[in-house]
Design a protein around this motif. Sequence first.
Motif, PDB file in Angstrom:
ATOM      1  N   THR A 151       0.824  -1.211   0.000  1.00 59.75           N
ATOM      2  CA  THR A 151       0.000   0.000   0.000  1.00 59.75           C
ATOM      3  C   THR A 151       0.858   1.262   0.000  1.00 59.75           C
ATOM      4  O   THR A 151       0.498   2.266  -0.617  1.00 59.75           O
ATOM      5  CB  THR A 151      -0.954   0.028   1.215  1.00 59.75           C
ATOM      6  OG1 THR A 151      -0.210  -0.163   2.418  1.00 59.75           O
ATOM      7  CG2 THR A 151      -2.008  -1.069   1.107  1.00 59.75           C
ATOM      8  N   GLU A 152       2.010   1.214   0.677  1.00 67.91           N
ATOM      9  CA  GLU A 152       2.909   2.373   0.655  1.00 67.91           C
ATOM     10  C   GLU A 152       3.465   2.594  -0.744  1.00 67.91           C
ATOM     11  O   GLU A 152       3.667   3.730  -1.174  1.00 67.91           O
ATOM     12  CB  GLU A 152       4.044   2.188   1.667  1.00 67.91           C
ATOM     13  CG  GLU A 152       3.639   2.377   3.113  1.00 67.91           C
ATOM     14  CD  GLU A 152       2.982   3.732   3.358  1.00 67.91           C
ATOM     15  OE1 GLU A 152       3.491   4.753   2.840  1.00 67.91           O
ATOM     16  OE2 GLU A 152       1.947   3.777   4.055  1.00 67.91           O
ATOM     17  N   LYS A 153       3.713   1.502  -1.454  1.00 66.53           N
ATOM     18  CA  LYS A 153       4.185   1.617  -2.835  1.00 66.53           C
ATOM     19  C   LYS A 153       3.097   2.251  -3.707  1.00 66.53           C
ATOM     20  O   LYS A 153       3.394   3.060  -4.607  1.00 66.53           O
ATOM     21  CB  LYS A 153       4.552   0.229  -3.372  1.00 66.53           C
ATOM     22  CG  LYS A 153       5.099   0.209  -4.798  1.00 66.53           C
ATOM     23  CD  LYS A 153       6.369   1.020  -4.928  1.00 66.53           C
ATOM     24  CE  LYS A 153       7.535   0.363  -4.192  1.00 66.53           C
ATOM     25  NZ  LYS A 153       8.823   1.061  -4.459  1.00 66.53           N
ATOM     26  N   LEU A 154       1.844   1.933  -3.407  1.00 72.78           N
ATOM     27  CA  LEU A 154       0.732   2.522  -4.138  1.00 72.78           C
ATOM     28  C   LEU A 154       0.678   4.030  -3.913  1.00 72.78           C
ATOM     29  O   LEU A 154       0.489   4.811  -4.855  1.00 72.78           O
ATOM     30  CB  LEU A 154      -0.579   1.876  -3.668  1.00 72.78           C
ATOM     31  CG  LEU A 154      -1.865   2.240  -4.413  1.00 72.78           C
ATOM     32  CD1 LEU A 154      -1.790   1.805  -5.872  1.00 72.78           C
ATOM     33  CD2 LEU A 154      -3.064   1.588  -3.736  1.00 72.78           C
ATOM     34  N   HIS A 155       0.877   4.454  -2.670  1.00 73.74           N
ATOM     35  CA  HIS A 155       0.890   5.886  -2.355  1.00 73.74           C
ATOM     36  C   HIS A 155       2.083   6.583  -3.031  1.00 73.74           C
ATOM     37  O   HIS A 155       1.982   7.724  -3.476  1.00 73.74           O
ATOM     38  CB  HIS A 155       0.961   6.097  -0.850  1.00 73.74           C
ATOM     39  CG  HIS A 155      -0.273   5.626  -0.126  1.00 73.74           C
ATOM     40  ND1 HIS A 155      -1.535   6.046  -0.472  1.00 73.74           N
ATOM     41  CD2 HIS A 155      -0.425   4.769   0.907  1.00 73.74           C
ATOM     42  CE1 HIS A 155      -2.422   5.462   0.322  1.00 73.74           C
ATOM     43  NE2 HIS A 155      -1.777   4.684   1.167  1.00 73.74           N
ATOM     44  N   GLU A 156       3.188   5.883  -3.100  1.00 69.52           N
ATOM     45  CA  GLU A 156       4.386   6.440  -3.745  1.00 69.52           C
ATOM     46  C   GLU A 156       4.123   6.696  -5.234  1.00 69.52           C
ATOM     47  O   GLU A 156       4.462   7.753  -5.768  1.00 69.52           O
ATOM     48  CB  GLU A 156       5.555   5.461  -3.573  1.00 69.52           C
ATOM     49  CG  GLU A 156       6.849   5.927  -4.207  1.00 69.52           C
ATOM     50  CD  GLU A 156       7.949   4.873  -4.119  1.00 69.52           C
ATOM     51  OE1 GLU A 156       8.809   4.837  -5.024  1.00 69.52           O
ATOM     52  OE2 GLU A 156       7.946   4.079  -3.142  1.00 69.52           O
ATOM     53  N   TYR A 157       3.489   5.729  -5.893  1.00 61.63           N
ATOM     54  CA  TYR A 157       3.176   5.877  -7.311  1.00 61.63           C
ATOM     55  C   TYR A 157       2.147   6.971  -7.543  1.00 61.63           C
ATOM     56  O   TYR A 157       2.202   7.710  -8.536  1.00 61.63           O
ATOM     57  CB  TYR A 157       2.672   4.544  -7.890  1.00 61.63           C
ATOM     58  CG  TYR A 157       3.760   3.677  -8.456  1.00 61.63           C
ATOM     59  CD1 TYR A 157       4.868   3.340  -7.689  1.00 61.63           C
ATOM     60  CD2 TYR A 157       3.699   3.200  -9.766  1.00 61.63           C
ATOM     61  CE1 TYR A 157       5.882   2.545  -8.206  1.00 61.63           C
ATOM     62  CE2 TYR A 157       4.711   2.412 -10.297  1.00 61.63           C
ATOM     63  CZ  TYR A 157       5.798   2.085  -9.512  1.00 61.63           C
ATOM     64  OH  TYR A 157       6.802   1.302 -10.026  1.00 61.63           O
TER      65      TYR A 157
END
Length: 227
Positions: A151-157
């Motif tokens: 989910t953090e990777k999703l926010h990063e993208y």
Amino acid sequence: MKNFGLDELVLVRPCAIGEEATKRAMHANDVLTNAKRVFTEEEALKGVDFVAATSGICTSNEKRFSRIAMPPKEFAEKVKDVEGTIALLFGREDFGLDKELIRRCDFLITIPANPEYTIMNISHAAAVVFYELFASNVVKWEPRKATELETEKLHEYFAMLLDLIEYPKHKKTKTKVMFRRLVARSAPSTWEFHTLMGILNDTMRNLSDGEVPKRRKKNGGRPPKLR
């Protein structure tokens, strides 16, 4: 009974079991054929560890009633891990179970219904109780949730996408918070995470290649209208 995994039927002073009953039983005819017929409740409950009586009367006052009735779902949760044999006792539709018999039972079940007409047909009442007992032991399949790292990777993208489309700086912080709340509420599964990541990744790649800006240029620099 067969729908919900029960097969041991005991009939107390039953009426004649004839052709009509056999036809109504359909594919559960084996339950009816193997049913035990007895003359007294004592015979019916012989060898049973616990007894649950059913009643159409709601007993919420402990001073007036010897047993406080509970809805089928609560009963199912209480006995889910109980070891031993539990008998479900249903009375006649016209006058139910007598008070003395109810006092001897370990549990009392009542089905919440319209106060103006609480008494149900025995087949309907039995189906509700059987369902709750069956459902309490059903293992529910749930998709694997996206991990915190995913989910953090999703926010990063998402943040990278905002930068790429030159999203107004004064709106970025609030928009990121909004997106984080949205993701937290939805609790995306792994499959949903990978789908969103794929969309964000393709969008950013197309923007980097200049594909989307070219399409916008044909419309005078304005985004296409949605209808």
